[in-house]
Design a protein around this motif. Structure first.
Motif, PDB file in Angstrom:
ATOM      1  N   GLU A  47      -6.847   0.602   1.645  1.00  0.00           N
ATOM      2  CA  GLU A  47      -6.315  -0.755   1.502  1.00  0.00           C
ATOM      3  C   GLU A  47      -7.272  -1.667   0.760  1.00  0.00           C
ATOM      4  OE1 GLU A  47      -4.167  -4.164   4.305  1.00  0.00           O
ATOM      5  OE2 GLU A  47      -4.696  -2.197   5.125  1.00  0.00           O
ATOM      6  N   ARG A  85       0.830  -1.204   0.000  1.00  0.00           N
ATOM      7  CA  ARG A  85       0.000   0.000   0.000  1.00  0.00           C
ATOM      8  C   ARG A  85       0.864   1.254   0.000  1.00  0.00           C
ATOM      9  NH1 ARG A  85      -4.618   1.862   4.454  1.00  0.00           N
ATOM     10  NH2 ARG A  85      -5.001   3.893   3.516  1.00  0.00           N
ATOM     11  N   ASP A  86       1.947   1.248   0.781  1.00  0.00           N
ATOM     12  CA  ASP A  86       2.847   2.403   0.809  1.00  0.00           C
ATOM     13  C   ASP A  86       3.514   2.604  -0.545  1.00  0.00           C
ATOM     14  OD1 ASP A  86       2.153   2.770   3.423  1.00  0.00           O
ATOM     15  OD2 ASP A  86       3.976   1.873   4.252  1.00  0.00           O
ATOM     16  N   ALA A 137       0.962   4.091  -2.817  1.00  0.00           N
ATOM     17  CA  ALA A 137       0.293   5.271  -2.266  1.00  0.00           C
ATOM     18  C   ALA A 137      -1.215   5.173  -2.471  1.00  0.00           C
ATOM     19  CB  ALA A 137       0.845   6.546  -2.909  1.00  0.00           C
TER      20      ALA A 137
END
Length: 591
Positions: A448, A440-441, A444
């Motif tokens: 989720e 997810r990071d 971006a």
């Protein structure tokens, strides 16, 4: 319906003649014969259609009040006196009608008794002046409120105009701009306004968006044109008795809203709809929208597009119209239409020019595809709040679990996620996979929930909070040969767990064994005992043949193993509920 026209051209007199009601509410207005603030009157036409009037001041000193009356009105009655013709404030009111984009109304030439020979000439002049507004082609009548001549024609023309106004949506979200607030003994706070869309009912819970805060409000009572109603639909003049709002906390320019249905913004990207190009426009202006008048700062992008920074938050959406006024002058500068109520930040050199190019391509109804592309993904509910939700989903937009996702952006996310998983597998074949948090990071993602769809579309699998290549769970890389050798040994001796030195010789450390266990190739028990996954089932077959209950020593002998292996294995069977420990030395097979 709102009135418009130069001061002392007979607007209030006309409304009084038509309705029998005096729209001027203040003693000073009646004493001076001059409308200062908004006035209200209503009547029922021959057809049975009810019409309510918001009578506005004509004098330039009260232009702010005039715009507060015109702002929420869908129809305008433009008044010009036959004996004076078109005047200076006629220009201002014409410019306001143009800026607000009002499309329905009629032209009334009043005081025909003072200049009967000039009525037709002044009507022609008024039509020419209004040709560039939404009132081009509007019907016109000539009347004398004093003599009563032309009033029947006025009523008939008014009926025809109102019949042509499109019916608003009764189930739309409510946005009621407050034009008056006061208290009534025994009732409490009362506010009035024009309901352009949606439905209000007694007991409704609303949000009051004021200059400094948002607070809840409940509709305690509801009236229109002096009569109580359990509910009211559009378009109506309404008076609401509110519970939970002190009189001092609400004023003209505040808005009553359907809760959680409107954005509140201080930043707008807009398009000029009337007035001179913005290249020479003042930076500091006053924007009139609804009944609100708010100081704003204009940042022009080009002659027709720019950004407004508002002094306070307002519930504005795509398509809303504003009137811009120079605070150093009583004249109207022009009009603007909201193109984006949630515009992007401008940080780099040239951003203004690029933004102008984007806004120039903005389509009627809003370019939803462009907005979704800019954000990558946006909730459907948020698009609805911004006034941008179309009837059909654009071709380049995917709908994923309540999110609208830009198709090309989704494809980019897939490629980046697949590349990251491939890279991790190449660098570390024993890695379980890329964690969901890291994924997810990396992308971006705003939520989720979108990750599941991206991973699935990328052909990846998920398990235990990680994302991996299909089948990667069963791949052990350099440890594969050692695990096969271990499987061969344990296949011949199911309970002959290797010693630590034997595992070390096979180069099977903690990471290798953990990877093999995730792949379902081995079972790890406490104290470093490693068996095959089918060992517990094989043990149960043997233990079931023993006389019940049995001792640890009997189990060890029957399984042909050592205490080092037997005790962790029996404890594992206990935890699964397959065996039951009776005391320190005895167990039995659970039935």
């Amino acid at each position: 319906m709102a009135t418009a026209g130069h001061v002392d051209h007979g607007k209030s007199t006309l409304i009084h003649a038509l309705t029998g009601m005096e729209p001027d509410r203040w003693e000073e207005e009646r004493r001076r014969g001059l409308t200062i603030d908004l006035g209200f009157a209503w009547t029922t036409l021959t057809s049975g259609r009810k019409v309510a009037f918001v009578d506005v001041p004509g004098h330039q000193r009260f232009l702010g009040n005039t715009l507060a009356g015109l702002g929420p009105a869908p129809v305008v009655c433009f008044v010009v006196a036959a004996d004076e013709g078109w005047q200076a404030q006629s220009d201002d009111h014409r410019d306001a009608v143009a800026a607000l984009g009002i499309q329905h109304g009629l032209i009334v030439i009043t005081r025909a008794d003072r200049a009967p020979e000039r009525g037709a000439e002044v009507l022609t002049q008024a039509r020419a002046e209004l040709a560039a507004t939404g009132l081009r082609g509007a019907p016109g009548v000539i009347v004398s409120a004093v003599e009563g001549s032309g009033l029947a024609e006025f009523r008939a023309a008014l009926d025809r105009v109102l019949a042509q106004v499109p019916a608003p949506e009764a189930d739309a979200r409510v946005r009621l701009w407050v034009d008056r607030s006061f208290t009534i003994t025994g009732a409490g706070t009362v506010v009035t306004g024009t309901l352009p869309a949606g439905t209000l009912a007694v007991g409704d819970r609303l949000e009051l968006l004021g200059a400094s805060r948002t607070r809840p409000a409940t509709v305690r009572g509801l009236q229109s044109c002096g009569q109580p109603y359990p509910s009211l639909g559009p378009v109506s003049r309404v008076a609401l008795n509110l519970r939970g709002v002190p009189r001092e906390d609400i004023r003209r320019g505040d808005a009553l809203l359907t809760p959680d249905a409107w954005p509140d913004t201080r930043l707008l990207d807009v398009r000029r709809t009337s007035g001179d190009p913005w290249s020479a426009a003042p930076t500091h202006l006053v924007a009139h929208v609804g009944t609100a008048a708010v100081p704003v700062r204009l940042r022009p992008f080009d002659d027709d597009h720019g950004r407004l920074t508002l002094d306070r938050r307002l519930p504005l959406v795509f398509g809303d119209r504003l009137v811009l006024r120079d605070p150093g002058s009583v004249r109207i500068l022009g009009g603007a239409e909201v193109l984006d109520a949630e515009p992007p930040a401008l940080r780099r050199r040239g951003d203004s020019g690029r933004r102008a190019a984007v806004l120039a391509l903005s389509e009627p109804g809003g370019d939803v595809e462009a907005e979704v592309a800019r954000r990558g993904a946006v909730r459907e509910t948020h698009l609805r709040r911004l006034g941008l939700l179309p009837h059909t989903v654009p071709a380049q937009v995917l709908v994923v679990d309540g999110w609208w996702v830009h198709g090309p952006t989704h494809e980019t996310w897939q490629r980046r996620l697949r590349a990251a998983v491939d890279d991790l597998a190449a660098r570390d074949p024993l890695a379980d996979g890329l964690s969901r948090g890291a994924a997810r990071d990396l992308l971006a993602l705003p939520d989720e929930a979108l990750l599941d769809d991206v991973a699935r579309a990328a052909g990846l699998e998920q398990q235990g909070g990680v994302i991996r290549l299909p089948g990667a769970r069963h791949r052990l890389g350099p440890a594969e040969a050692a695990i096969r050798e271990l499987e061969t040994k344990l296949g011949a001796e199911p309970f002959g767990a290797p010693e630590a030195y034997e595992l070390q010789a096979l180069k099977l450390g903690t990471r290798e064994l953990a990877a093999a266990e995730r792949a379902g190739r081995v079972l790890r028990l406490r104290d470093g005992v490693v068996l095959l996954p089918n060992a517990p089932a094989l043990a149960m077959r043997t233990l079931a043949t023993l006389e019940q209950p049995f001792t640890t020593s009997q189990a060890r002998q029957a399984l042909n193993t050592t205490r080092r292996v037997a005790i962790p294995l029996l404890e594992y069977l206990d935890t699964r509920g397959w065996t039951r420990r009776l005391d320190a030395g005895h167990r039995e097979v659970a039935r």
